[in-house]
Design an enzyme around this catalytic site. Structure first.
Site, short mmCIF file in Angstrom:
data_model
loop_
_atom_site.label_atom_id
_atom_site.label_comp_id
_atom_site.label_asym_id
_atom_site.label_seq_id
_atom_site.Cartn_x
_atom_site.Cartn_y
_atom_site.Cartn_z
N ARG A 64 -5.62 -13.55 5.32
CA ARG A 64 -4.36 -13.51 4.57
C ARG A 64 -3.21 -12.98 5.44
O ARG A 64 -2.09 -13.49 5.39
CB ARG A 64 -4.52 -12.65 3.32
CG ARG A 64 -3.28 -12.66 2.44
CD ARG A 64 -3.57 -12.05 1.09
NE ARG A 64 -2.44 -12.22 0.19
CZ ARG A 64 -1.78 -11.21 -0.36
NH1 ARG A 64 -2.13 -9.96 -0.12
NH2 ARG A 64 -0.77 -11.45 -1.17
N HIS A 68 0.37 -14.82 6.11
CA HIS A 68 1.65 -14.16 5.84
C HIS A 68 2.45 -13.94 7.12
O HIS A 68 3.67 -13.81 7.06
CB HIS A 68 1.42 -12.85 5.09
CG HIS A 68 1.08 -13.05 3.64
ND1 HIS A 68 1.24 -12.08 2.69
CD2 HIS A 68 0.59 -14.13 2.99
CE1 HIS A 68 0.86 -12.55 1.50
NE2 HIS A 68 0.45 -13.79 1.65
N ASP A 69 1.80 -13.88 8.27
CA ASP A 69 2.52 -13.82 9.54
C ASP A 69 3.17 -15.18 9.83
O ASP A 69 4.36 -15.29 10.09
CB ASP A 69 1.56 -13.42 10.68
CG ASP A 69 2.30 -13.22 12.00
OD1 ASP A 69 3.50 -12.87 11.97
OD2 ASP A 69 1.67 -13.39 13.06
N GLY A 74 7.33 -18.02 11.80
CA GLY A 74 6.26 -18.43 12.72
C GLY A 74 5.27 -17.32 13.00
O GLY A 74 5.46 -16.15 12.63
N ASN A 96 3.60 -8.44 0.16
CA ASN A 96 2.73 -7.64 1.04
C ASN A 96 2.53 -6.19 0.59
O ASN A 96 1.47 -5.61 0.84
CB ASN A 96 3.31 -7.62 2.46
CG ASN A 96 3.32 -8.99 3.11
OD1 ASN A 96 2.45 -9.82 2.83
ND2 ASN A 96 4.32 -9.26 3.95
N PRO A 165 4.71 -18.03 -1.19
CA PRO A 165 4.58 -18.42 -2.60
C PRO A 165 3.97 -17.29 -3.43
O PRO A 165 3.19 -16.48 -2.93
CB PRO A 165 3.63 -19.62 -2.55
CG PRO A 165 2.88 -19.47 -1.26
CD PRO A 165 3.79 -18.75 -0.31
N HIS A 195 -9.09 -18.86 -0.70
CA HIS A 195 -9.39 -18.05 -1.89
C HIS A 195 -10.85 -18.21 -2.34
O HIS A 195 -11.19 -17.85 -3.45
CB HIS A 195 -8.42 -18.41 -3.04
CG HIS A 195 -7.03 -17.92 -2.83
ND1 HIS A 195 -5.99 -18.17 -3.70
CD2 HIS A 195 -6.48 -17.16 -1.83
CE1 HIS A 195 -4.88 -17.60 -3.26
NE2 HIS A 195 -5.14 -16.99 -2.12
C1 HEM Z 1 -1.00 -21.45 -2.14
C2 HEM Z 1 -0.29 -20.37 -2.33
C3 HEM Z 1 -0.89 -18.99 -2.35
C4 HEM Z 1 -0.62 -18.03 -3.26
C5 HEM Z 1 0.33 -18.12 -4.45
C6 HEM Z 1 -1.42 -16.89 -2.92
C7 HEM Z 1 -1.40 -15.68 -3.60
C8 HEM Z 1 -2.30 -14.65 -3.41
C9 HEM Z 1 -2.38 -13.46 -4.20
C10 HEM Z 1 -1.47 -13.12 -5.38
C11 HEM Z 1 -3.40 -12.71 -3.72
C12 HEM Z 1 -3.89 -11.36 -4.25
C13 HEM Z 1 -3.18 -10.22 -3.56
C14 HEM Z 1 -3.50 -8.89 -4.17
O1 HEM Z 1 -4.11 -8.82 -5.24
O2 HEM Z 1 -3.13 -7.86 -3.56
C15 HEM Z 1 -3.97 -13.43 -2.61
C16 HEM Z 1 -5.03 -13.01 -1.86
C17 HEM Z 1 -5.55 -13.71 -0.80
N1 HEM Z 1 -5.00 -14.83 -0.21
FE1 HEM Z 1 -3.63 -16.03 -1.05
N2 HEM Z 1 -2.16 -17.17 -1.82
C18 HEM Z 1 -1.86 -18.45 -1.42
C19 HEM Z 1 -2.34 -19.10 -0.30
C20 HEM Z 1 -3.18 -18.54 0.62
C21 HEM Z 1 -3.48 -19.10 1.91
C22 HEM Z 1 -2.86 -20.37 2.48
C23 HEM Z 1 -4.40 -18.28 2.50
C24 HEM Z 1 -5.02 -18.36 3.86
C25 HEM Z 1 -5.17 -19.46 4.57
C26 HEM Z 1 -4.65 -17.21 1.57
C27 HEM Z 1 -5.57 -16.21 1.74
C28 HEM Z 1 -5.80 -15.18 0.83
C29 HEM Z 1 -6.93 -14.30 0.91
C30 HEM Z 1 -8.09 -14.44 1.87
C31 HEM Z 1 -6.77 -13.34 -0.12
C32 HEM Z 1 -7.67 -12.14 -0.42
C33 HEM Z 1 -7.19 -10.97 0.41
C34 HEM Z 1 -7.99 -9.69 0.25
O3 HEM Z 1 -8.99 -9.66 -0.47
O4 HEM Z 1 -7.59 -8.69 0.88
N3 HEM Z 1 -3.89 -17.38 0.46
N4 HEM Z 1 -3.27 -14.61 -2.43
#
Ligand code: HEM
Ligand SMILES: *[C@@H]1O[C@H](CO)[C@@H](O)[C@H](O)[C@H]1NC(C)=O
Length: 319
Positions: A64, A68-69, A74, A96, A165, A195
């Site tokens: 993640r 986000h980076d 970029g 973040n 997003p 996810h």
């Molecule tokens: C499509 C749009 C996306 C949205 C709206 C989104 C949103 C989120 C949100 C709200 C969380 C939970 C954060 C928290 O509870 O603190 C999350 C976690 C995460 N996101 Fe996304 N995300 C997106 C796309 C991505 C992409 C493209 C990746 C990586 C290629 C990614 C990887 C992750 C991972 C691995 C977690 C879990 C992090 C952890 O357990 O520490 N996400 N994301």
């Protein structure tokens, strides 16, 4: 006399075209550090192996961080910078703050890398390699990471707020925000498969589990058990109800059963343009793995278009 055979000529044309099209990232190459830091890949791999052994979720947290980076000016290590007196950084931006984690893992790897190759390897490249290794260490695919990124000297809280997003995003918004980064709807759907690992806080899925109708009823009840209507905002739930810490295609199988955790997750399978692809990924894990790896490389090719860059010595502050 040199004569261009047809294949040789086509090859030359392809090289010229790709140089023209990829001018901004033509310098990235998987071999970038092969003479200047030959042990780099092994150092990053073992740093991630020990972090993941301590806590499996760290694989997710690092992937993640890379996303986000890359989405904010970029892939330039900007998310790793602490706030300074001259700028407010990305760590405290909405997407973040109290959420992005894993910074100390990158610091520890950077320390090891510096000990082996002083002032040579960027924090941005370390993060790109660490994300790849995190995915692979918990069961996902591997791929060659093009290298040669440099680190920013500044970070932008406002760009982090506007480029990333949120969990309430519609499909149209997701497609357009990824499109702004030259990533296709297919790339977006494949990258969202990250996810399949990691956790979300209750505050980001509460609305979905109490008010939405395109959700599996038993799944909603399950998640309500640890995410009350009020309070418990930071209580964690796994994204993937099947295999919480394993990188596989279960994310898509969940979506087909209306077991997506975030509103934005379920948007990928809600009667729209990505339904067919979600079904394919849910049935054919190899297709997901290949498309995910391709899209990670594409996302990793996003580079800054302005500003000064350097090889940062400490990932938390400009030199
Ligand atoms: C499509 C749009 C996306 C949205 C709206 C989104 C949103 C989120 C949100 C709200 C969380 C939970 C954060 C928290 O509870 O603190 C999350 C976690 C995460 N996101 Fe996304 N995300 C997106 C796309 C991505 C992409 C493209 C990746 C990586 C290629 C990614 C990887 C992750 C991972 C691995 C977690 C879990 C992090 C952890 O357990 O520490 N996400 N994301
Ligand atoms: C809800 O989830 C269960 C798995 O527990 C699954 O068997 C069922 O098909 C799902 N319901 C729908 C409507 O997809």
């Amino acid at each position: 006399m040199a004569v261009f055979t047809r294949p040789a000529f086509l090859g030359l044309a392809v090289v010229i075209l790709s140089v023209l099209a990829g001018a901004a990232n033509a310098q990235l190459s998987p071999n970038f550090y092969s003479t200047s830091c030959p042990k780099l890949a092994g150092i990053v791999r073992s740093g991630m192996a020990s972090a993941v052994q301590t806590e499996k979720r760290m694989a997710a947290s690092i992937v993640r961080l890379f996303f986000h980076d890359c989405f904010v000016n970029g892939c330039d290590g900007s998310i790793l910078l602490d706030d300074t007196s001259t700028f407010t950084g990305e760590k405290n931006a909405g997407p973040n703050a109290n959420s992005a984690r894993g910074y100390e893992v990158i610091d520890a790897i950077k320390t090891q890398v510096e000990a082996s190759c002083k002032a040579t390897v960027s924090c941005a490249d370390i993060l790109a390699l660490a994300a790849r290794d995190g995915v692979n260490l918990v069961g996902g695919p591997t791929w060659n990471v093009p290298l040669g990124r440099k680190d920013s000297r500044t970070a932008s809280q406002s760009a982090a707020n506007s480029n990333l997003p949120g969990p309430g995003s519609s499909l149209a918004t997701l497609i357009s925000m990824f499109g702004n980064k030259n990533l296709s709807p297919q790339d977006m759907t494949a990258l969202s498969g990250a996810h399949t690992i990691g956790r979300s806080q209750c505050q980001f899925f509460r609305n979905r589990i109490y008010t939405e109708t395109n959700i599996n009823a038993s799944f909603a009840t399950l998640r309500q058990g640890t995410c009350p209507r009020s309070g418990g905002d930071s209580n964690l739930a796994p994204f993937d109800v099947r295999t919480a810490d394993g990188f596989d295609n279960a994310y898509y199988q969940n979506l087909v059963e209306q077991r997506g955790l975030l509103h934005s997750d379920q948007e990928l399978f809600n009667g729209g343009s990505q339904d067919a692809l979600v079904r394919q990924y849910s049935n054919t894990p190899s297709r997901f793995s290949a498309d995910f790896a391709t899209a990670m490389v594409k996302m990793g090719n996003l580079l800054p278009t302005s500003g000064t860059q350097e090889i940062r010595l400490n990932c938390r502050k400009p030199n």
